[in-house]
Structures are given as structure tokens and as C-alpha cells.
Design an enzyme around this catalytic site. Structure first.
Site, mmCIF file in Angstrom:
data_model
loop_
_atom_site.group_PDB
_atom_site.id
_atom_site.type_symbol
_atom_site.label_atom_id
_atom_site.label_comp_id
_atom_site.label_asym_id
_atom_site.label_seq_id
_atom_site.Cartn_x
_atom_site.Cartn_y
_atom_site.Cartn_z
ATOM 1 N N TYR A 1 0.888 -1.161 -0.037
ATOM 2 C CA TYR A 1 0.185 -0.074 0.040
ATOM 3 C C TYR A 1 0.918 1.307 -0.114
ATOM 4 O O TYR A 1 1.290 1.840 1.123
ATOM 5 C CB TYR A 1 -1.014 -0.095 1.236
ATOM 6 C CG TYR A 1 -2.251 0.905 1.033
ATOM 7 C CD1 TYR A 1 -1.974 2.401 0.764
ATOM 8 C CD2 TYR A 1 -3.487 0.137 1.296
ATOM 9 C CE1 TYR A 1 -3.183 3.036 0.603
ATOM 10 C CE2 TYR A 1 -4.719 1.076 1.160
ATOM 11 C CZ TYR A 1 -4.236 2.476 0.734
ATOM 12 O OH TYR A 1 -5.709 2.995 0.854
ATOM 13 N N HIS B 1 -4.418 -0.821 -2.209
ATOM 14 C CA HIS B 1 -5.429 0.117 -2.049
ATOM 15 C C HIS B 1 -6.513 -0.482 -2.647
ATOM 16 O O HIS B 1 -7.806 0.308 -2.427
ATOM 17 C CB HIS B 1 -5.244 1.616 -2.522
ATOM 18 C CG HIS B 1 -4.738 1.524 -4.087
ATOM 19 N ND1 HIS B 1 -3.569 1.060 -4.543
ATOM 20 C CD2 HIS B 1 -5.821 1.978 -5.099
ATOM 21 C CE1 HIS B 1 -3.595 1.253 -5.807
ATOM 22 N NE2 HIS B 1 -4.850 1.449 -6.256
ATOM 23 N N HIS C 1 -13.125 -3.471 2.146
ATOM 24 C CA HIS C 1 -13.378 -3.672 3.743
ATOM 25 C C HIS C 1 -14.383 -5.084 4.110
ATOM 26 O O HIS C 1 -15.250 -5.200 3.119
ATOM 27 C CB HIS C 1 -14.092 -2.619 4.136
ATOM 28 C CG HIS C 1 -14.677 -2.612 5.766
ATOM 29 N ND1 HIS C 1 -13.868 -2.769 6.855
ATOM 30 C CD2 HIS C 1 -16.041 -3.101 5.947
ATOM 31 C CE1 HIS C 1 -14.610 -3.015 7.969
ATOM 32 N NE2 HIS C 1 -15.836 -3.050 7.352
ATOM 33 N N TYR D 1 -3.687 -4.954 7.370
ATOM 34 C CA TYR D 1 -2.492 -4.146 7.129
ATOM 35 C C TYR D 1 -1.596 -4.219 8.041
ATOM 36 O O TYR D 1 -1.758 -4.410 9.309
ATOM 37 C CB TYR D 1 -3.086 -2.662 7.271
ATOM 38 C CG TYR D 1 -4.224 -2.317 6.323
ATOM 39 C CD1 TYR D 1 -3.912 -2.215 4.862
ATOM 40 C CD2 TYR D 1 -5.389 -1.543 6.570
ATOM 41 C CE1 TYR D 1 -5.003 -1.938 3.827
ATOM 42 C CE2 TYR D 1 -6.413 -1.259 5.954
ATOM 43 C CZ TYR D 1 -6.231 -1.567 4.454
ATOM 44 O OH TYR D 1 -6.951 -1.062 3.669
ATOM 45 N N TYR E 1 -11.280 -2.090 7.538
ATOM 46 C CA TYR E 1 -10.770 -0.444 7.570
ATOM 47 C C TYR E 1 -10.280 0.162 8.819
ATOM 48 O O TYR E 1 -9.704 1.257 8.959
ATOM 49 C CB TYR E 1 -11.775 0.456 6.624
ATOM 50 C CG TYR E 1 -11.523 0.076 5.433
ATOM 51 C CD1 TYR E 1 -10.801 -0.737 4.450
ATOM 52 C CD2 TYR E 1 -12.437 0.787 4.162
ATOM 53 C CE1 TYR E 1 -10.630 -1.100 3.339
ATOM 54 C CE2 TYR E 1 -12.318 0.653 2.968
ATOM 55 C CZ TYR E 1 -11.358 -0.493 2.459
ATOM 56 O OH TYR E 1 -11.397 -0.621 1.126
#
Length: 366
Positions: free
Chosen positions: A245, A293, A297, A305, A335
Site C-alpha cells: 500500500y 489500495h 473492507h 494491514y 478499515y
């Protein structure tokens, strides 16, 4: 790590010989406030002993004629550890270093207290640097490589103090006694350290990451109204780095002061920095150097992450599997919007997230 230079004894606790010198097990405190506990023979350190330095670090090992010889353990003030081979009080020979969590972060050789020969530097995320260090012990040269977490895919070429100047795709074929053997792959793509700024996402936005390209692809999401999603090309186990990311680097203040519509691809990196993939770079035709990216979600995600030190992008985040994932399975992450910000009745999150949250909470109550 060598505390013998210009040290003046201030106090001795223990037995003294007829000349008033430490003899047997003694504790000696020096003018520097360093302290040594160990065995002495007529004033010289002989046998096991341990230095306690003023900064909180320690050095323990076996002393012969006042000098550390053989295996020694240096513990840094933060709890990291260096296990090395000492000759006449200096690091000479094989050594390993571990961080505060006990993870290996360095393996190689030392000569006269400086890293020497072929050395490995290991990152917590699973990547590593390997090569023959220069006379200053730095990862500088024409034959240095960054090795991805699969311990196979590599970027090989010119590095200066660990920073990739010009790397080409290679495969780590074997390692013999710490020495790696790389084979360059066909193709003329060249990679270099290319950390993004607030205005430049990449100097080569359409150069894919070779590791990521083998593991993920972008396709229409299986999640209703989610647009594109990120999918696994291969079946992998848990704790596998799948995607990266990267994005422009902006501040939290900038993110907080603008409309949610502009924050669809923002991800907090640390207390100061947010990574963002704005228009038009959210389209793979404009930007495909990293694809993290594109992960959508889920309240029951199969990935997280995680922090990652990338040879090209610098400090970023990656997408790492939480469990085993099948080929063609969509990769999802939570998220992590704030569900109960102070002074607000509802979550600080976009409307679509709030709708999904209510639906998810309803299913959990059944």
C-alpha cells in the site's frame, strides 16, 4: 562495547592481593560509572565477567589476561542483543544481532569491531538485505540485494548504505555458508528507491512490483457496490505478505479537514503521515506500482494491514494474510474506522461504512 579505554578504578568491592589489586570475584566501579563484576587475577580480568555500562547496556563473556576472548553477549540499553566472537576485546568473527522481541536482525562477520564480508540484515516484515559490506561496514556496492519475504524474489544491483540505487529482478537460487547465489531474470526493468512525497506518488507509476505481481490481481469485487477488489493469484498460508500500500504522503490534518469523498483510499501510516491514492491514481491504467489500495473492507477480513519497509517505496504498509487463502479468493481487510469518537454519537466513518456496520451488528445479535 570495549570499555577498557582510559578507565580509572574508583571503587573495588571484593578481595585484594598483597599489592592492593583485585583478586578473585570482585565488583569494580570506574570513574565513568561503568561497573565490572567478575573474576580477577592480580588486577587483571580472568574468567567470566560482565560489564554494566552507564547507558544501561551490558557486555558479558570470558576474559583472558584482561581482554574479552571468544563468545561475548552485548545487550543494548533497549534490550536488543549482539552475540559475537571477540579476539583481544574486539569483535572479530561471526556475529548475530536480535531486536528487543528476540527476532534476528543481523547475521554476518565483524573485523576489528566493524561489520565485514557478506552480511544479512533482516527486517521485522520478513524482507532482508544481503551483500558484501564496504570498509565502513555499510551495505554499499554493486552486488547488494534486497530479498522479499518469500526468500526467493530479489532486487539485485547497486545500493548505497542500504538504499537501492539501481536494482534488477533476480531470484535467490541458493545460500551456502551465508553466501547467496542470485540469478538475474530476463527483462530490462530497473528499480530504484522512489519514496513518495505529498505530490508525487511515484516516478514510474506504471512499473509493477515483481513480488506483488506474482500474488495478486485486480478484478470486479464480489462485494456489492464495492467496485474493484483485490484477489489472490495463488493459494497461500497465513501470515503471508500479499500486496503493498504505497501512495502520496499527506498529514492527518489534511485528511481530517476535507470531505469523506476524498478519503476513499487513505490509510494511516503513523502519527504524522497518511498514505493516500487519489484520483487518477486509483485507476490501474494510471498507477499500478502497488495495488494494496484495491483491497475492500470486511468485518470478517482474511487479511490485515501491517508495516513494511519496501526497497522502492520506503516505509509503507502491506497486506498480510490472517489465515490460509485460496487462489482467486478476494482479499479483504478491516478499515478500522473509529466506532466511538469522543463527543460524537456515531462512528467517525463514511456513510457506506456506517450502513455496513449496522447490518453486521444485526447479524451478530441473532
Amino acid at each position: 562495547m570495549d570499555s577498557d579505554d582510559e578507565m580509572v578504578e574508583e571503587a573495588v568491592e571484593g578481595h585484594l592481593d598483597d599489592d592492593g589489586l583485585p583478586h578473585g570475584f570482585c565488583t569494580v566501579t570506574y570513574s565513568s560509572t561503568d561497573r565490572f563484576e567478575g573474576n580477577f587475577v592480580h588486577g587483571e580480568k580472568n574468567g567470566r565477567g560482565k560489564f554494566f555500562f552507564f547507558d544501561g547496556s551490558t557486555l558479558e563473556g570470558y576474559y583472558v589476561d584482561d581482554a574479552l576472548q571468544g563468545q561475548g553477549v552485548y545487550t543494548y540499553e533497549d534490550g536488543g542483543v549482539l552475540q559475537g566472537t571477540y579476539v583481544d576485546g574486539e569483535l572479530n568473527g561471526p556475529a548475530q544481532e536480535y531486536d528487543t522481541d528476540g527476532r534476528l536482525i543481523f547475521k554476518g562477520q565483524y573485523k576489528d569491531n566493524i561489520r565485514h564480508g557478506v552480511c544479512w540484515i533482516y527486517y521485522p516484515d520478513g524482507g532482508s538485505l544481503v551483500g558484501e559490506v564496504n570498509e565502513d561496514g555499510e551495505m554499499t556496492g554493486e552486488k547488494i540485494a534486497y530479498v522479499y519475504p518469500d526468500e526467493r524474489t530479489a532486487l539485485y544491483g547497486k545500493f548505497i548504505d542500504g538504499e537501492m540505487i539501481e536494482g534488477k529482478l533476480a531470484t535467490l537460487m541458493s545460500t551456502e555458508e551465508g553466501r547467496p547465489h542470485f540469478e538475474l531474470m530476463p527483462g530490462n526493468s530497473v528499480y530504484h528507491f522512489d519514496k513518495s512525497t505529498s505530490s508525487c506518488i511515484s516516478t514510474n507509476a506504471l512499473l509493477p512490483d515483481p513480488y506483488e505481481s506474482e500474488r495478486v490481481y485486480v478484478a470486479e469485487s464480489l462485494i456489492s457496490s464495492a467496485g474493484e477488489g483485490l484477489f489472490s493469484k495463488v493459494a497461500v498460508g497465513p501470515n503471508t505478505v500479499m500486496s503493498f500500500y504505497n501512495g502520496v504522503r499527506i498529514t492527518h490534518q489534511e485528511v481530517d479537514s476535507r470531505d469523506w469523498a476524498l478519503n476513499g483510499n487513505t490509510l494511516s501510516l503513523d502519527e504524522e503521515t497518511v498514505i493516500d491514492v487519489p484520483e487518477p491514481y486509483n485507476h490501474v491504467s494510471k498507477y499500478c506500482a502497488s495495488l494494496g489500495h484495491k483491497a475492500n473492507h470486511s468485518f470478517t477480513p482474511n487479511c490485515i494491514y501491517d508495516m513494511f519497509v519496501h526497497p522502492r517505496f520506503g516505509p509503507i504498509k502491506c497486506i498480510r494474510t490472517l489465515r490460509a487463502v485460496e487462489a482467486d479468493e478476494e482479499l479483504t481487510v478491516a478499515y478500522g474506522y473509529d466506532h466511538s469518537p469522543p463527543g460524537k454519537s456515531g462512528p467517525e466513518a463514511p456513510e457506506w461504512y456506517q450502513v455496513e456496520l449496522k447490518a453486521f451488528q444485526a447479524t451478530q445479535q441473532k
